[in-house]
Design an enzyme around this catalytic site. Sequence first.
Site, PDB file in Angstrom:
ATOM      1  N   VAL A  17      -4.159 -10.677   2.648  1.00  0.00           N
ATOM      2  CA  VAL A  17      -5.088  -9.753   1.978  1.00  0.00           C
ATOM      3  C   VAL A  17      -5.363 -10.212   0.543  1.00  0.00           C
ATOM      4  CG1 VAL A  17      -5.543  -7.362   1.363  1.00  0.00           C
ATOM      5  CG2 VAL A  17      -4.217  -7.866   3.426  1.00  0.00           C
ATOM      6  N   LYS A 107       0.754   0.724   3.159  1.00  0.00           N
ATOM      7  CA  LYS A 107       0.905   2.001   3.889  1.00  0.00           C
ATOM      8  C   LYS A 107       2.357   2.472   3.927  1.00  0.00           C
ATOM      9  CE  LYS A 107       0.672  -0.988   7.705  1.00  0.00           C
ATOM     10  NZ  LYS A 107      -0.169  -2.037   7.252  1.00  0.00           N
ATOM     11  N   GLU A 192       2.905  -9.417  14.720  1.00  0.00           N
ATOM     12  CA  GLU A 192       3.778 -10.126  13.796  1.00  0.00           C
ATOM     13  C   GLU A 192       5.001 -10.646  14.537  1.00  0.00           C
ATOM     14  OE1 GLU A 192       4.438  -8.097  10.178  1.00  0.00           O
ATOM     15  OE2 GLU A 192       2.432  -7.250  10.185  1.00  0.00           O
ATOM     16  N   ASP A 203       3.633   1.865  12.576  1.00  0.00           N
ATOM     17  CA  ASP A 203       2.502   1.493  11.708  1.00  0.00           C
ATOM     18  C   ASP A 203       1.410   2.570  11.806  1.00  0.00           C
ATOM     19  OD1 ASP A 203       0.815  -0.754  10.280  1.00  0.00           O
ATOM     20  OD2 ASP A 203      -0.395  -0.148  12.001  1.00  0.00           O
ATOM     21  N   LYS A 207      -0.071   5.469   8.920  1.00  0.00           N
ATOM     22  CA  LYS A 207      -1.501   5.661   8.625  1.00  0.00           C
ATOM     23  C   LYS A 207      -1.901   7.113   8.891  1.00  0.00           C
ATOM     24  CE  LYS A 207      -2.415   0.799   9.632  1.00  0.00           C
ATOM     25  NZ  LYS A 207      -2.704  -0.169  10.688  1.00  0.00           N
ATOM     26  N   GLY A 304      -7.011  -7.932   8.824  1.00  0.00           N
ATOM     27  CA  GLY A 304      -7.569  -9.270   8.627  1.00  0.00           C
ATOM     28  C   GLY A 304      -7.959  -9.486   7.174  1.00  0.00           C
TER      29      GLY A 304
HETATM   30  P1  NAP Z   1       1.403 -11.460   3.337  1.00  0.00           P
HETATM   31  O1  NAP Z   1       0.384 -12.336   3.943  1.00  0.00           O
HETATM   32  O2  NAP Z   1       2.816 -11.549   3.817  1.00  0.00           O
HETATM   33  O3  NAP Z   1       1.390 -11.749   1.759  1.00  0.00           O
HETATM   34  C1  NAP Z   1       2.316 -11.210   0.876  1.00  0.00           C
HETATM   35  C2  NAP Z   1       2.118 -11.842  -0.498  1.00  0.00           C
HETATM   36  O4  NAP Z   1       2.965 -11.167  -1.425  1.00  0.00           O
HETATM   37  C3  NAP Z   1       2.493 -13.327  -0.557  1.00  0.00           C
HETATM   38  O5  NAP Z   1       1.563 -13.998  -1.383  1.00  0.00           O
HETATM   39  C4  NAP Z   1       3.873 -13.323  -1.202  1.00  0.00           C
HETATM   40  O6  NAP Z   1       4.131 -14.454  -2.029  1.00  0.00           O
HETATM   41  C5  NAP Z   1       3.786 -12.112  -2.102  1.00  0.00           C
HETATM   42  N1  NAP Z   1       5.084 -11.492  -2.318  1.00  0.00           N
HETATM   43  C6  NAP Z   1       5.874 -10.896  -1.397  1.00  0.00           C
HETATM   44  N2  NAP Z   1       6.990 -10.432  -1.975  1.00  0.00           N
HETATM   45  C7  NAP Z   1       6.913 -10.753  -3.292  1.00  0.00           C
HETATM   46  C8  NAP Z   1       7.757 -10.548  -4.405  1.00  0.00           C
HETATM   47  N3  NAP Z   1       8.933  -9.936  -4.309  1.00  0.00           N
HETATM   48  N4  NAP Z   1       7.345 -11.027  -5.613  1.00  0.00           N
HETATM   49  C9  NAP Z   1       6.178 -11.653  -5.728  1.00  0.00           C
HETATM   50  N5  NAP Z   1       5.312 -11.879  -4.701  1.00  0.00           N
HETATM   51  C10 NAP Z   1       5.690 -11.419  -3.505  1.00  0.00           C
HETATM   52  O7  NAP Z   1       0.993  -9.919   3.438  1.00  0.00           O
HETATM   53  P2  NAP Z   1      -0.441  -9.316   3.794  1.00  0.00           P
HETATM   54  O8  NAP Z   1      -0.656  -9.381   5.262  1.00  0.00           O
HETATM   55  O9  NAP Z   1      -1.461  -9.919   2.880  1.00  0.00           O
HETATM   56  O10 NAP Z   1      -0.220  -7.764   3.475  1.00  0.00           O
HETATM   57  C11 NAP Z   1      -0.207  -7.287   2.146  1.00  0.00           C
HETATM   58  C12 NAP Z   1      -0.278  -5.759   2.163  1.00  0.00           C
HETATM   59  O11 NAP Z   1      -1.501  -5.341   2.766  1.00  0.00           O
HETATM   60  C13 NAP Z   1       0.841  -5.063   2.960  1.00  0.00           C
HETATM   61  O12 NAP Z   1       1.177  -3.858   2.328  1.00  0.00           O
HETATM   62  C14 NAP Z   1       0.159  -4.779   4.309  1.00  0.00           C
HETATM   63  O13 NAP Z   1       0.747  -3.679   4.985  1.00  0.00           O
HETATM   64  C15 NAP Z   1      -1.233  -4.443   3.844  1.00  0.00           C
HETATM   65  N6  NAP Z   1      -2.263  -4.634   4.859  1.00  0.00           N
HETATM   66  C16 NAP Z   1      -2.375  -5.806   5.485  1.00  0.00           C
HETATM   67  C17 NAP Z   1      -3.382  -5.994   6.416  1.00  0.00           C
HETATM   68  C18 NAP Z   1      -3.562  -7.309   7.112  1.00  0.00           C
HETATM   69  O14 NAP Z   1      -4.513  -7.468   7.881  1.00  0.00           O
HETATM   70  N7  NAP Z   1      -2.720  -8.309   6.863  1.00  0.00           N
HETATM   71  C19 NAP Z   1      -4.271  -4.948   6.696  1.00  0.00           C
HETATM   72  C20 NAP Z   1      -4.148  -3.736   6.010  1.00  0.00           C
HETATM   73  C21 NAP Z   1      -3.137  -3.587   5.084  1.00  0.00           C
HETATM   74  P3  NAP Z   1       4.208 -15.956  -1.446  1.00  0.00           P
HETATM   75  O15 NAP Z   1       2.777 -16.309  -1.112  1.00  0.00           O
HETATM   76  O16 NAP Z   1       4.750 -16.755  -2.562  1.00  0.00           O
HETATM   77  O17 NAP Z   1       5.087 -15.888  -0.231  1.00  0.00           O
HETATM   78  N1  HSE Z   2      -0.433  -4.491  12.062  1.00  0.00           N
HETATM   79  C1  HSE Z   2      -1.621  -3.716  11.851  1.00  0.00           C
HETATM   80  C2  HSE Z   2      -2.441  -3.640  13.147  1.00  0.00           C
HETATM   81  C3  HSE Z   2      -2.512  -4.286  10.767  1.00  0.00           C
HETATM   82  O1  HSE Z   2      -2.129  -4.286  14.146  1.00  0.00           O
HETATM   83  O2  HSE Z   2      -3.421  -2.907  13.145  1.00  0.00           O
HETATM   84  C4  HSE Z   2      -2.054  -3.943   9.374  1.00  0.00           C
HETATM   85  O3  HSE Z   2      -2.187  -2.566   9.132  1.00  0.00           O
END
Ligand code: NAP
Ligand code: HSE
Length: 429
Positions: A17, A107, A192, A203, A207, A304
């Site tokens: 994100v 969330k 995941e 999850d 929400k 995404g």
């Molecule tokens: P992600 O790909 O795992 O990225 C996490 C990022 O945070 C990485 O850049 C990581 O650093 C950094 N990070 C983690 N712990 C840290 C710490 N202690 N100190 C500094 N940096 C730290 O996660 P994501 O999928 O983007 O999700 C981020 C948030 O958005 C979550 O709350 C998730 O629930 C929410 N979300 C995600 C999606 C989705 O589609 N992925 C959708 C809706 C909401 P490094 O790069 O150095 O490892």
């Molecule tokens: N893991 C979630 C899903 C995306 O499958 O919809 C992040 O909220």
Amino acid sequence: MTEQKSIRIALLGLGTVGGGVYKLLRRRAEEMPNIVGTELEIAHILVHNLEKKREGVDPALLTDSWETIRDDPEIAIVVELMGGMEPAYTYIREALQAGKNVITANKDLIAEHGGELLDLAQAHGCDLQFGASVAGGIPILRLLKQSLAGNEITEIMGIVNGTTNYILTRMTEEGMEFSEALAKATELGYAEADPTADIEGYDAGRKMAIMASTAFHSRVTFSDVHTEGISNITATDIKYAREMGCELKLIGVARQKNGEIEVHVNPLLLPQSHPLATVKDSFNAVFVHGDALDDAMFQGRGAGEFPTASDVVGDIIDTARNLVSGCTGRLGCTCYKSLRIKPIDEIESKYFLRMAVEDRPGVLAGISGVLGNNNVSIAQVVQKLKNQNGKVELVVITDTVRERNFRDALTILNSMSMVNELSSVIRVY
Ligand code: NAP
Ligand code: HSE
């Protein structure tokens, strides 16, 4: 509008994100003075691992020091995209206490600490926005909080987990069993490495807690949400669902009636005519009933890089506009009621019950007697052919029954020698 120098932003996290937000803000950078009234400047990006290669990102922006960001008085907006409870919780609190506005997609954190963080934001005159924490790219929280604020919302039903919707779609369309469909979801990057939160409904439960709090003006936390997942659903259940003219979906339900709230997540047999029954693959959708709006459904991508970034950047722009107009902190916590949350025992549903039973006289009478004695009224009974073990398969659809009564009946059925197996228990819309 006051003259405003550029607004400085810190991103916490540059993963899926965070990377999308970085790219989208750069893509729109030249238009920001027109959209917001000034430029938006990414000044710091907090990451965990400074050694990681990050294509197209200015290395000078990267830091692993939260204190650098917290103590920089020029940072007006902190965008938390790290995920998890800690250190995100501490960083968000410290950012708000330092008078910085916060945007997050987290969330887990908001479903647990949303009320307290909104109060903290208001106390410091800051915005706290978390649109992307629910249904990714669908701006449902903004709709509930702003566009639909004139309604009394009485029902929200949502497909708010893309991974499970993808799995159920494969099971429906290709007859896959759960494990095969999960493996496919993992291969495609939907599920995941540890899919527990998705497949067990946690999850979606988080929400639903956030949406229910926003829609009903009364705080609901994740621990108030009863969750059931899809790991026990079989291809046979889905085959029966289709024979009944239904689709099987993992649905979050939030209802408000007579000053009480119910919130739960469970597999549900939905008639094919219901708008949510048509939502396939990894798509999300939220169906809302309001007294003025009537019924409406909002559909889109729930996760995404760019769909989620779309909502995060929308929140950033909204806060930036508030900064330009000097009105941050305008929209704090809207939970001005304290409604009772019904325990799961008190909710009412129709049920689909599939069981393997002995093939002998008196079995049907015995089963219907137990259901009747527990106030469980039968709407329909179908006796299927013998299964491969020579047992008869019986499918019972109940009328609307109270959960407690139904569970009591199940406990007795489970102990009866004529009932060999309670194969499936699924709610029906
Ligand atoms: P992600 O790909 O795992 O990225 C996490 C990022 O945070 C990485 O850049 C990581 O650093 C950094 N990070 C983690 N712990 C840290 C710490 N202690 N100190 C500094 N940096 C730290 O996660 P994501 O999928 O983007 O999700 C981020 C948030 O958005 C979550 O709350 C998730 O629930 C929410 N979300 C995600 C999606 C989705 O589609 N992925 C959708 C809706 C909401 P490094 O790069 O150095 O490892
Ligand atoms: N893991 C979630 C899903 C995306 O499958 O919809 C992040 O909220």
